[in-house]
Design a protein around this motif. Structure first.
Motif, PDB file in Angstrom:
ATOM      1  N   ALA A  54       0.857  -1.298   0.009  1.00 56.31           N
ATOM      2  CA  ALA A  54       0.126   0.063   0.161  1.00 56.31           C
ATOM      3  C   ALA A  54       1.031   1.270  -0.136  1.00 56.31           C
ATOM      4  O   ALA A  54       0.348   2.435  -0.238  1.00 56.31           O
ATOM      5  CB  ALA A  54      -1.099   0.087   1.147  1.00 56.31           C
ATOM      6  N   GLY A  55       2.112   1.268   0.582  1.00 57.84           N
ATOM      7  CA  GLY A  55       2.923   2.349   0.561  1.00 57.84           C
ATOM      8  C   GLY A  55       3.683   2.700  -0.782  1.00 57.84           C
ATOM      9  O   GLY A  55       3.370   1.896  -1.784  1.00 57.84           O
ATOM     10  N   GLY A  56       4.392   3.566  -0.699  1.00 53.47           N
ATOM     11  CA  GLY A  56       5.194   3.814  -1.782  1.00 53.47           C
ATOM     12  C   GLY A  56       6.587   2.916  -1.816  1.00 53.47           C
ATOM     13  O   GLY A  56       7.429   3.010  -0.966  1.00 53.47           O
ATOM     14  N   ASP A  57       6.760   2.054  -2.539  1.00 57.31           N
ATOM     15  CA  ASP A  57       7.541   1.026  -2.593  1.00 57.31           C
ATOM     16  C   ASP A  57       8.806   1.433  -3.506  1.00 57.31           C
ATOM     17  O   ASP A  57       8.523   2.225  -4.609  1.00 57.31           O
ATOM     18  CB  ASP A  57       7.057  -0.295  -2.956  1.00 57.31           C
ATOM     19  CG  ASP A  57       6.003  -0.438  -1.992  1.00 57.31           C
ATOM     20  OD1 ASP A  57       6.276  -0.729  -0.893  1.00 57.31           O
ATOM     21  OD2 ASP A  57       4.753  -0.731  -2.575  1.00 57.31           O
ATOM     22  N   THR A  58       9.826   0.845  -3.333  1.00 56.18           N
ATOM     23  CA  THR A  58      10.942   0.910  -4.385  1.00 56.18           C
ATOM     24  C   THR A  58      11.281  -0.545  -4.909  1.00 56.18           C
ATOM     25  O   THR A  58      11.483  -1.426  -4.058  1.00 56.18           O
ATOM     26  CB  THR A  58      12.402   1.568  -3.821  1.00 56.18           C
ATOM     27  OG1 THR A  58      11.924   2.505  -3.353  1.00 56.18           O
ATOM     28  CG2 THR A  58      13.279   1.836  -4.829  1.00 56.18           C
ATOM     29  N   VAL A  69       4.658  -5.033 -10.179  1.00 60.40           N
ATOM     30  CA  VAL A  69       3.058  -4.168  -9.946  1.00 60.40           C
ATOM     31  C   VAL A  69       3.387  -3.546  -8.733  1.00 60.40           C
ATOM     32  O   VAL A  69       3.439  -3.851  -7.531  1.00 60.40           O
ATOM     33  CB  VAL A  69       1.977  -5.398  -9.711  1.00 60.40           C
ATOM     34  CG1 VAL A  69       0.739  -4.501  -9.626  1.00 60.40           C
ATOM     35  CG2 VAL A  69       2.135  -6.470 -10.765  1.00 60.40           C
ATOM     36  N   GLY A  70       3.323  -1.973  -8.865  1.00 55.19           N
ATOM     37  CA  GLY A  70       3.527  -1.251  -7.655  1.00 55.19           C
ATOM     38  C   GLY A  70       2.600  -1.138  -6.613  1.00 55.19           C
ATOM     39  O   GLY A  70       2.553  -0.925  -5.597  1.00 55.19           O
ATOM     40  N   GLY A  71       1.152  -1.265  -7.281  1.00 58.51           N
ATOM     41  CA  GLY A  71       0.056  -1.268  -6.243  1.00 58.51           C
ATOM     42  C   GLY A  71      -0.087   0.251  -5.886  1.00 58.51           C
ATOM     43  O   GLY A  71       0.354   1.203  -6.581  1.00 58.51           O
ATOM     44  N   ALA A  72      -0.894   0.473  -4.780  1.00 61.71           N
ATOM     45  CA  ALA A  72      -0.979   1.514  -4.180  1.00 61.71           C
ATOM     46  C   ALA A  72       0.282   2.504  -3.885  1.00 61.71           C
ATOM     47  O   ALA A  72       1.143   1.986  -3.650  1.00 61.71           O
ATOM     48  CB  ALA A  72      -2.064   1.621  -3.225  1.00 61.71           C
ATOM     49  N   GLY A  73       0.133   3.693  -3.428  1.00 65.48           N
ATOM     50  CA  GLY A  73       1.125   4.483  -3.213  1.00 65.48           C
ATOM     51  C   GLY A  73       2.024   4.979  -4.438  1.00 65.48           C
ATOM     52  O   GLY A  73       1.756   4.467  -5.623  1.00 65.48           O
ATOM     53  N   ALA A  74       2.974   5.990  -4.178  1.00 70.09           N
ATOM     54  CA  ALA A  74       3.705   6.403  -5.171  1.00 70.09           C
ATOM     55  C   ALA A  74       5.185   5.459  -5.106  1.00 70.09           C
ATOM     56  O   ALA A  74       5.815   5.809  -4.374  1.00 70.09           O
ATOM     57  CB  ALA A  74       4.011   7.668  -5.053  1.00 70.09           C
ATOM     58  N   ASP A  75       4.795   4.783  -6.126  1.00 67.04           N
ATOM     59  CA  ASP A  75       6.160   3.749  -6.188  1.00 67.04           C
ATOM     60  C   ASP A  75       7.149   4.154  -7.233  1.00 67.04           C
ATOM     61  O   ASP A  75       7.004   4.649  -8.268  1.00 67.04           O
ATOM     62  CB  ASP A  75       5.506   2.487  -6.700  1.00 67.04           C
ATOM     63  CG  ASP A  75       4.292   1.933  -5.716  1.00 67.04           C
ATOM     64  OD1 ASP A  75       4.738   1.997  -4.544  1.00 67.04           O
ATOM     65  OD2 ASP A  75       3.204   1.735  -6.090  1.00 67.04           O
ATOM     66  N   VAL A  76       8.516   3.623  -6.787  1.00 61.35           N
ATOM     67  CA  VAL A  76       9.561   3.886  -7.735  1.00 61.35           C
ATOM     68  C   VAL A  76      10.055   2.715  -8.275  1.00 61.35           C
ATOM     69  O   VAL A  76      10.388   1.657  -7.423  1.00 61.35           O
ATOM     70  CB  VAL A  76      10.495   4.725  -7.041  1.00 61.35           C
ATOM     71  CG1 VAL A  76      11.850   4.847  -7.876  1.00 61.35           C
ATOM     72  CG2 VAL A  76      10.098   6.238  -6.522  1.00 61.35           C
TER      73      VAL A  76
HETATM   74 CA   LIG Z   1       3.084   0.618  -3.715  1.00 64.44          CA
END
Ligand SMILES: [Ca+2]
Ligand SMILES: [Ca+2]
Length: 196
Positions: A54-58, A69-76
């Protein structure tokens, strides 16, 4: 020092740092801290599938042909070498919506069309109620898009391509994805970049 784990296949752990093995892994970020803190996942060698939480993942696909697949959050996201596919299942996963809004957009750092990298938005067709279609560079004189339009423009600082998704037509942009243009070598988004 953040915890780090060596994983075998298809393991779900609420950890901040996840490393895949040298073969193809399916790796899921946990939603620790209620998703407020993103995870860092490395696929390592092999054809890996990485799911952000759910968070902003790297997310690093590393070598070989990975699905990210980054999913929710602002992903890098970094595909690494090989033909990597970046997948969005819903416009809400693009995090940013209109590019001028915060939080920031999902960002692909190393898109290489020459390696066969692709942006897969095909799952958004259901949300749009129609297939999406790529319409090229945004015409600044044209403020309203048609239904299902996917188009791009350069970011104000020139570092990124911003890709806009307009599901229902009109002036409302439903999703924005950014692609760092460092590896594009003068190339820009075209229909071949997308699976729509
Ligand atoms: Ca994410
Ligand atoms: Ca990999």
């Amino acid at each position: 020092m953040l915890p780090s784990y060596q994983l075998s296949q298809s393991v779900i752990l609420p950890d901040l740092n996840v490393w895949g093995t040298s073969s193809g892994d399916v790796l899921y970020a946990g939603d620790s801290h209620n998703g407020l803190i993103g995870s860092t996942i490395h696929g390592g060698d092999g054809n890996d599938t990485l799911y952000g939480g759910a968070g902003g993942d790297t997310l690093f696909g590393d070598n070989d042909n990975d699905v990210i697949v980054g999913g929710a959050g602002a992903d890098v996201m970094y595909g690494g070498s090989g033909a990597d596919t970046f997948v969005w299942n819903h416009t809400s996963e693009t995090a940013g919506g209109p590019v001028s809004h915060f939080p920031p957009n999902d960002l692909i750092m190393d898109f290489r069309a020459s390696e066969g990298d692709q942006i897969d938005l095909s799952h958004l067709a259901k949300e749009a109620g129609a297939h999406l279609n790529f319409t090229g560079e945004h015409d600044p004189g044209k403020y309203a898009g048609g239904p299902g339009e996917v188009y791009w423009e350069n970011s104000a600082d020139g570092a990124n391509f911003n890709i806009f998704i307009n599901l229902h037509g009109g002036t409302h942009v439903d999703g924005t994805i950014s692609v760092n243009n460092y590896f594009s070598l003068g190339d820009h988004p075209d229909a071949g970049w997308f699976h729509l």
